[in-house]
Design an enzyme around this catalytic site. Structure first.
Site, PDB file in Angstrom:
ATOM      1  N   ASP A   1     -33.579  34.904 -56.961  1.00  0.00           N
ATOM      2  CA  ASP A   1     -33.214  35.999 -56.050  1.00  0.00           C
ATOM      3  C   ASP A   1     -33.432  37.369 -56.692  1.00  0.00           C
ATOM      4  O   ASP A   1     -32.484  38.104 -56.998  1.00  0.00           O
ATOM      5  CB  ASP A   1     -31.762  35.852 -55.611  1.00  0.00           C
ATOM      6  CG  ASP A   1     -31.490  34.510 -54.962  1.00  0.00           C
ATOM      7  OD1 ASP A   1     -32.466  33.831 -54.582  1.00  0.00           O
ATOM      8  OD2 ASP A   1     -30.315  34.128 -54.846  1.00  0.00           O
TER       9      ASP A   1
ATOM     10  N   GLU B   1     -28.558  24.741 -61.077  1.00  0.00           N
ATOM     11  CA  GLU B   1     -28.172  25.133 -62.445  1.00  0.00           C
ATOM     12  C   GLU B   1     -27.165  24.160 -63.080  1.00  0.00           C
ATOM     13  O   GLU B   1     -27.209  24.037 -64.306  1.00  0.00           O
ATOM     14  CB  GLU B   1     -27.608  26.565 -62.428  1.00  0.00           C
ATOM     15  CG  GLU B   1     -28.632  27.636 -62.215  1.00  0.00           C
ATOM     16  CD  GLU B   1     -29.190  27.639 -60.787  1.00  0.00           C
ATOM     17  OE1 GLU B   1     -30.380  27.935 -60.616  1.00  0.00           O
ATOM     18  OE2 GLU B   1     -28.433  27.318 -59.852  1.00  0.00           O
TER      19      GLU B   1
ATOM     20  N   ASP C   1     -33.304  23.878 -55.312  1.00  0.00           N
ATOM     21  CA  ASP C   1     -32.511  25.101 -55.417  1.00  0.00           C
ATOM     22  C   ASP C   1     -31.091  24.741 -55.851  1.00  0.00           C
ATOM     23  O   ASP C   1     -30.685  23.577 -55.809  1.00  0.00           O
ATOM     24  CB  ASP C   1     -32.499  25.802 -54.055  1.00  0.00           C
ATOM     25  CG  ASP C   1     -32.111  27.268 -54.149  1.00  0.00           C
ATOM     26  OD1 ASP C   1     -31.993  27.790 -55.277  1.00  0.00           O
ATOM     27  OD2 ASP C   1     -31.938  27.909 -53.097  1.00  0.00           O
TER      28      ASP C   1
END
Length: 791
Positions: A524, A448, A445
């Site tokens: 999300d 990016e 997670d």
């Protein structure tokens, strides 16, 4: 400061973390002000006129007045084009070395003064001005790339640090439809508009109107009557793809072609084109960028996750709830709240006093534990992970050689440079701690990567330095491959630490080729009905970019879904590769029994149907690895010339046998379904529907419409978990069939493959098989037939 920055600032100001995110944003701004070259005068450049051409294996080089173009057709038909001396390598996308050149492809003069490369599957023509057209063997143009334009620094010293930005415009058929570009919530068909190529945390729950998201790829799949082709710009820099659909009969009966413009902030202008049927294109794409990793069998079951389990007792309570109600459950996922102070590769011993014992007890009930892993390492002397990273010189530094710091969940953090092979090796060794705690898989997670910021881009400074496999460069080039290289480190570490088992890894961010290491998930997604549509769009789009294993957060991430919304989402996800519920710490529980007895009854049916289809999902996983075909396919997969199917976005194919029609709106109990050609049986009622055309199907709250292709041999599990074959009667005079691929567990053993062919003899079904003769399966006939006949 844009509107999103303003909202972000208002949310964080006043909290301790808010103050730190303001400081982090200013620090990033100052770092870039000092580390990035200031914009200066630029000069535009175009190729000019062609002057000569040099034959080379697979094609050749055409030299223009101010540039050069290399065209190379690889064995298998993939076409590479590289401007200004750009070659296929080095590349983060390619699996291993570049494929060999097709020795039969030849460069020859074109009748219009340019050049052409002729091969068996495609012909590439290059005009005198630098336009490149890819044609079918019959001469039909699939795409035409106009001469590119570069903007480069006018001063010679600036050119050393600032690569030229460039633009390339293209034309496709007026009837063409665009798909791909990674994870796009507005898809799967991409309408007119601009799509940014920059992996981005949207900073909250996203819906169909939010773009870009966590996983972008410069990969377009273009489908038209003339044929299907894939276009991949092998460039990791920030960019924008602007699409415009064509218009047939525009202006005095003439077609207006579809248009595409790619603008990149730097990096090489090089691209690949692959043409053919959708199945052939994806197979060639997998050969070029790598076969999808095969998940362990258990990972194809149902997963339950929540940010905020909080304690071991709560995890045990949830697991016991599934056992008590007889509900299938394959895995439970622990989020960042199980860490000690959010520090990666740690455990909060007060709340989880004995994780290995918890994992062992869950495994006794067939449930695995999966751990979240974030890349940010708390920059705190005395933290063993940080100290070992400093010793290994593994963290990203700025242009002055100082360690880059950001703000993430544990506070001030350092970020490993996963583009450095030595940093990857160091990081890979850390996964031994997760295995010792009893975790069976991991999910990456915040990669990016994210660094919280009250304003500006919430990532690392663009001037931050990266190894880039020894070439050296900055975050402008490394940003989009940060998640990909983190996935590589994790996958290689798990393979080395536990070589007898197939790793289970999925990642929020990544880039082209990430299927080599695992899958992804939606991130999300917003908790509303548009979020359900976005979930399907993401899975379909990613599959067409070569990433077949993905799925959404069932129920949405941040909000509280209604009972109907939760149920319809669960029913959709039961037919998607990654089947997982997940929610934020503030969003409440997602256990099926939390929504009342009626929802529990229908959710139980969905979970058990997924369990019944596990042999089919395992077969699809093996097929994806062997052929590159996604599990979840658009309706036009086998019929790309069917324009109605090209525009159908509210249903999908699961493999070759199933057609699934989800529900996307509240209160819907019947829905119209577009049918491809052939006969389709309602899986619940057995009623036959013939396509092409439309059919009105019942969609009670208990299920979503699912159709089975006539003639299919569908591998399913009986109540004891043993595989049996569900045989659906073919149409008289036609054959059908199916494939069953099984393995012995979660390791690397060679699987068993069986092929089946079906046909009617009178009113009985004949099933012929190819495969091991000593393996027998129970067969049950469904559809318009009385029973089985002996071949």
């Amino acid at each position: 400061m844009d509107a999103r920055d303003l909202v972000r600032s208002v949310k964080v100001i006043g909290s301790a973390r808010g103050i730190r995110t303001i400081r982090a944003a200013w620090r990033r701004h100052r770092t870039d002000a000092a580390g990035l070259p200031r914009p200066g005068a630029e000069r535009a450049r175009v190729p000019g006129l062609a002057e000569e051409a040099e034959p080379q294996p697979g094609g050749g080089v055409v030299r223009f007045a101010r540039s050069s173009l290399r065209v190379r057709v690889a064995v298998g038909g993939a076409v590479f084009c590289g401007w200004d001396g750009a070659g296929p390598e080095p590349s983060y996308a390619l699996a291993g070395s570049c494929p060999e050149a097709d020795p039969r492809a030849t460069l020859e003069p074109d009748t219009e003064g340019g050049w052409r490369v002729v091969s068996e599957r495609v012909t590439v023509t290059v005009s005198r001005q630098g336009a490149v057209a890819v044609r079918t063997p019959g001469g039909v143009v699939l795409r035409r790339d106009l001469p590119p334009r570069w903007w480069e620094p006018a001063a010679a010293d600036e050119a050393q640090v600032t690569p030229p930005r460039w633009t390339q415009r293209s034309e496709v058929a007026a009837d063409a439809r665009y798909f791909g570009l990674g994870g796009r919530a507005a898809g799967p068909r991409l309408r007119d508009g601009a799509y940014r190529l920059w992996n981005t945390d949207p900073g909250g729950a996203f819906g169909p109107d939010d773009d870009p998201l966590y996983l972008t790829m410069p990969v377009q799949l273009v489908v038209a009557d003339a044929g299907t082709h894939l276009m991949f710009h092998d460039n990791t820099w920030d960019g924008v793809v602007t699409l415009r659909e064509g218009v047939e009969g525009a202006g005095s009966g003439h077609d207006r072609p579809g248009g595409c413009q790619v603008r990149m902030a730097g990096g090489p202008l090089r691209y690949w084109v692959i043409a053919g049927t959708p199945a052939r294109v994806l197979q060639s794409w997998a050969q070029l960028t790598g076969a999808p990793a095969l998940p362990p069998r258990w990972a194809l079951g149902y997963h339950h996750a929540r940010w905020g389990f909080g304690t071991e007792d709560e995890v045990r309570r949830v697991a016991a709830g599934y056992v008590e109600r007889g509900l299938p459950l394959s895995a439970l996922h622990l989020d960042i709240d199980h860490y000690d102070g959010h520090r990666v590769f740690t455990v909060d011993r007060a709340r989880f006093p004995d994780l290995p014992k918890l994992a062992s007890d869950l495994a006794d009930d067939g449930v695995r534990l999966v751990s979240i892993i974030d890349p940010g390492v708390k920059a705190e002397p005395g933290n063993p992970v940080y100290d070992s990273g400093v010793e290994a010189d593994a963290f990203v530094r700025d242009a002055r050689g100082r360690e880059v710091r950001g703000e993430v969940w544990p506070g001030e953090t350092a970020f490993p440079d996963f583009t450095d092979p030595q940093a990857r090796k160091w990081w890979a060794g850390l996964y031994v701690e997760r295995l010792e705690q009893g975790f069976a898989g991991v999910w990456h997670d915040m990669n990016e990567p994210v660094s919280f910021a009250a304003f500006g881009d919430p990532t690392l400074p663009l001037s931050a330095r990266h190894a880039l496999e020894g070439r050296g460069g900055d975050h402008r080039e490394a940003h989009n491959v940060y998640g990909l290289t983190m996935a590589r480190a994790g996958y290689e570490g798990l393979c080395e630490l536990r070589p007898e088992q197939r790793p289970f890894l999925f990642s929020r961010s990544g880039w082209v080729g990430m299927q080599r290491y695992g899958g992804t998930w939606s991130g999300d997604v917003t908790t509303d009905w548009p979020g359900v549509r976005a979930s399907l769009a993401l899975v379909l789009g990613l599959g067409l970019c070569g990433v077949p294993y993905s799925g959404p957060d069932v129920g949405g991430f941040t909000g509280a879904p209604s009972a109907e919304l939760y149920l319809r989402w669960l029913q959709l996800a039961a037919y998607l590769p990654l089947f997982r519920t997940h929610a934020a710490i503030t969003a409440g529980r997602r256990e099926p029994w939390e929504f009342g007895p009626e929802v529990l009854e229908h959710a139980t049916a969905a979970l058990r149907e997924r369990q019944r289809l596990l042999p089919y999902f395992l077969t699809l996983a093996h097929l994806a690895q062997r052929t590159g075909a996604p599990y979840v396919r658009p309706m036009w997969w086998r019929w790309p010339q069917d324009r109605a199917l090209r525009d159908c976005e509210d249903a999908f194919l699961l493999g070759d046998s199933l057609l699934v029609a989800p529900i996307f709106d509240p209160g819907v109990r019947r829905r119209m379904v577009r049918l491809p050609r052939g006969r389709w049986y309602d899986a619940a009622t057995g009623r036959a529907h013939d396509g092409p055309g439309q059919a009105m199907l019942e969609a009670p709250l208990s299920r979503v419409p699912v159709l089975v292709r006539a003639g299919s041999v569908l591998p399913v599990a009986d109540e004891q978990g043993e595989t049996e074959l569900e045989v659906w009667a073919p149409i008289a005079g036609r054959t059908g069939g199916g494939v069953l691929i099984t393995d012995t567990g979660d390791g690397w053993e060679e699987p068993t493959v069986m092929h089946f062919t079906t046909r009617l003899r009178g009113n009985r079904v004949v099933v012929e098989r190819e495969g091991p003769e000593d393996i027998k399966y129970v067969m049950r006939v469904r559809g318009d037939a009385v029973g089985l006949a002996t071949p």
